[in-house]
Design an enzyme around this catalytic site. Structure first.
Site, PDB file in Angstrom:
ATOM      1  N   ASN A   1       0.960  -1.233  -0.101  1.00 54.62           N
ATOM      2  CA  ASN A   1      -0.074  -0.001  -0.172  1.00 54.62           C
ATOM      3  C   ASN A   1       0.916   1.221   0.125  1.00 54.62           C
ATOM      4  OD1 ASN A   1       0.755  -0.625   2.563  1.00 54.62           O
ATOM      5  ND2 ASN A   1      -0.937   0.413   3.641  1.00 54.62           N
TER       6      ASN A   1
ATOM      7  N   GLU B   1       3.821  -4.804  12.249  1.00 55.26           N
ATOM      8  CA  GLU B   1       2.913  -3.996  12.243  1.00 55.26           C
ATOM      9  C   GLU B   1       1.696  -4.504  11.305  1.00 55.26           C
ATOM     10  OE1 GLU B   1       0.370  -1.401  10.641  1.00 55.26           O
ATOM     11  OE2 GLU B   1       2.191  -0.305   9.897  1.00 55.26           O
TER      12      GLU B   1
ATOM     13  N   CYS C   1      -3.252   1.136   6.396  1.00 48.71           N
ATOM     14  CA  CYS C   1      -3.417   0.367   7.638  1.00 48.71           C
ATOM     15  C   CYS C   1      -3.967   1.405   8.925  1.00 48.71           C
ATOM     16  CB  CYS C   1      -2.144  -0.216   8.251  1.00 48.71           C
ATOM     17  SG  CYS C   1      -0.981   1.234   8.521  1.00 48.71           S
TER      18      CYS C   1
ATOM     19  N   GLU D   1       8.169   0.971  16.426  1.00 48.64           N
ATOM     20  CA  GLU D   1       9.313   1.621  15.940  1.00 48.64           C
ATOM     21  C   GLU D   1       9.005   3.236  15.448  1.00 48.64           C
ATOM     22  OE1 GLU D   1      10.629  -0.409  12.048  1.00 48.64           O
ATOM     23  OE2 GLU D   1      10.033  -2.180  12.950  1.00 48.64           O
TER      24      GLU D   1
END
Length: 496
Positions: A165, A264, A298, A477
């Protein structure tokens, strides 16, 4: 394997792996990379077998034990800034490659994807130079004392598995801190979006990154390049962004050898809109969070909760904003929404559109595919879609769809909307829209997510922790938190 020592990625219809500082062809097995906006062929992509993956990991291991690890932080930071400069110098090439692979509007790639990719290298080049550790003066029985201090050492060879994405942005979000800390990487980009990862290999060469520090292998996930890479015994850490199912498989692979992971994963993010919000800003922000990148973000919003006094007005205004989106040529500056990434993904999203209707949703906007003229009629476009009227236990409200769609529900009480936002298995992000400062702090603390935005969305500071809760991931992160993953702390005790 055939080695190609140099070449311009965008002038070839066939990509190569990038291993040990060279472009390397595969053994003949290939995939077709399709332009989602037109359905046309972008390029042919090699599929790495176990031997190619092993070659890439070994190249990374040699580089790790070579000059890269022995460089000072200042020397590595200087090279990373040259990588950032190289991305910006070839800005138009990266934009074109990203648009052809993803179908997203060039205006979006120019504003977000490519600038942020360069910024990632500059940001982590700065951050590695300001990292601190700790030291302690320790008493000893003889009174002489001892000094205990910590140093950070590279974790080793890092497997970087990237999504489709935001291909270059999320690749550099991982590669930049990994390299800044002295690691070497083997990158497996999505088979849907392989070009910018390969193009970055040319920039690495131009910036003077030693051979083997940055490697790229192409292929699929299960029983292919992705699985071969994450299971490779000489990989010391794995970072992955993508769906939760794949993250579970990677955790299982990482258990062999007890390797750390940074994951993630999926989300089913909620926006909470209170009646006292600035309505113009809330509508603009939620429009972006629902429809940006055709909903393939996301951090995007698929559940919207609106306080009842403004519910009807908000629904009407969001529907009007969604209806104003323009689909078509991604290189046209007036295009504001691109296609979904692939035909199969469009079929998946359409199945949720159909499921919503079957479950009794009121379709406020969209619900199908658009009629586009000319060459874009064969692209994977889909209508922006808004529903109301579904129950909270609806599959459509619990499973991640990853398309340009949302369900809007009314609410009456703060506690009830916080409970609704927390009701699913995911916990990645939320946005809260209110002018009540106390409420904003209270709700942000109450919703179980990794990041809570108040009166904004997708506003990022690269120094802050980023990651998800519950089934949305493991680890953080960003800033020093990236350095925690990409380094290991070693204590040194010196008797005085």
């Amino acid at each position: 394997m055939t080695t190609i020592t140099s070449g311009r990625v965008l002038t070839t219809r066939r990509l190569s792996h990038f291993i040990g500082g060279r472009f390397v062809e595969g053994d003949g097995h290939t995939l077709e990379n399709i332009n989602p906006a037109t359905g046309e062929l972008v390029n042919v992509v090699p599929v790495a077998d176990a031997g190619v993956v092993d070659e890439a990991v070994k190249a990374a291991r040699r580089a790790l034990e070579g000059p890269w690890r022995r460089m000072s932080d200042h020397e590595r930071a200087s090279i990373l800034r040259k990588v950032a400069d190289g991305i910006l110098r070839r800005f138009d090439e990266f934009v074109r490659a990203e648009v052809l692979d993803t179908g997203k509007p060039a205006s979006l790639a120019s504003h977000i994807d490519i600038p942020r990719s360069a910024a990632n290298f500059n940001s982590f080049a700065d951050q590695v130079l300001t990292l601190s550790t700790e030291s302690f003066g320790t008493a000893t029985p003889d009174g002489a004392g001892a000094l205990n201090y910590s140093i950070r050492v590279p974790r080793g060879v890092i497997a970087v598995v990237c999504p489709w994405n935001l291909p270059l942005l999320l690749l550099t979000w991982k590669v930049a801190p990994a390299l800044a800390c002295g690691n070497t990487v083997v990158v497996k980009p999505s088979e849907e979006t392989p070009t910018t990862a390969t193009l970055l290999g040319e920039v690495m060469q131009e910036a003077g990154v030693p051979p083997g520090v940055y490697n790229v292998i192409h292929g699929l996930g299960p029983d292919s390049a992705g699985e071969y890479l994450t299971r490779h015994p000489e990989v010391n850490g794995i970072t992955f962004t993508g769906e939760t199912k794949t993250g579970v498989a990677i955790m299982k692979a990482a258990a062999e050898g007890v390797r750390p992971v940074s994951l993630e994963l999926g989300g089913k993010n909620a926006a909470v809109v209170f009646a006292d919000c600035n309505l113009d800003r809330a509508v603009e922000g939620v429009t972006r969070s629902v429809f940006a990148n055709c909903g393939q973000v996301c951090l995007g919003t698929e559940r919207v909760y609106v306080e009842r006094p403004i519910f009807d007005q908000f629904v009407a205004r969001l529907a009007s904003a969604g209806a104003a989106l323009k689909m078509g040529d991604p290189f046209d500056n007036t295009t504001t929404m691109g296609p979904l990434i692939s035909k199969s993904h469009r079929e998946k999203v359409l199945s949720y559109y159909q499921r919503a209707k079957a479950e009794g949703a009121s379709v406020i906007l969209g619900g199908g595919t658009p009629n586009l003229s000319s060459r874009f009629a064969t692209g994977f476009f889909i209508e922006p879609t808004i529903w109301t009227g579904l129950r909270e236990d609806s599959v459509v409200l619990r499973e991640e769809i990853f398309g340009p769609c949302c369900h809007i529900s009314p609410f009456d009480h703060e506690d009830a909307v916080v409970a609704a936002a927390n009701s699913g298995p995911y916990g990645l992000a939320t946005s809260i829209w209110t002018e009540n400062l106390a409420r904003a702090h209270r709700v942000a603390a109450g919703i179980e997510v990794g990041i809570a935005w108040v009166n904004c969305w997708f506003l990022r500071d690269l120094r802050t922790p980023f990651g998800g809760s519950k089934q949305s991931g493991i680890g953080r992160e960003g800033g020093v938190h990236s350095m925690e993953f990409y380094t290991e702390l070693r204590n040194v005790c010196v008797k005085l």
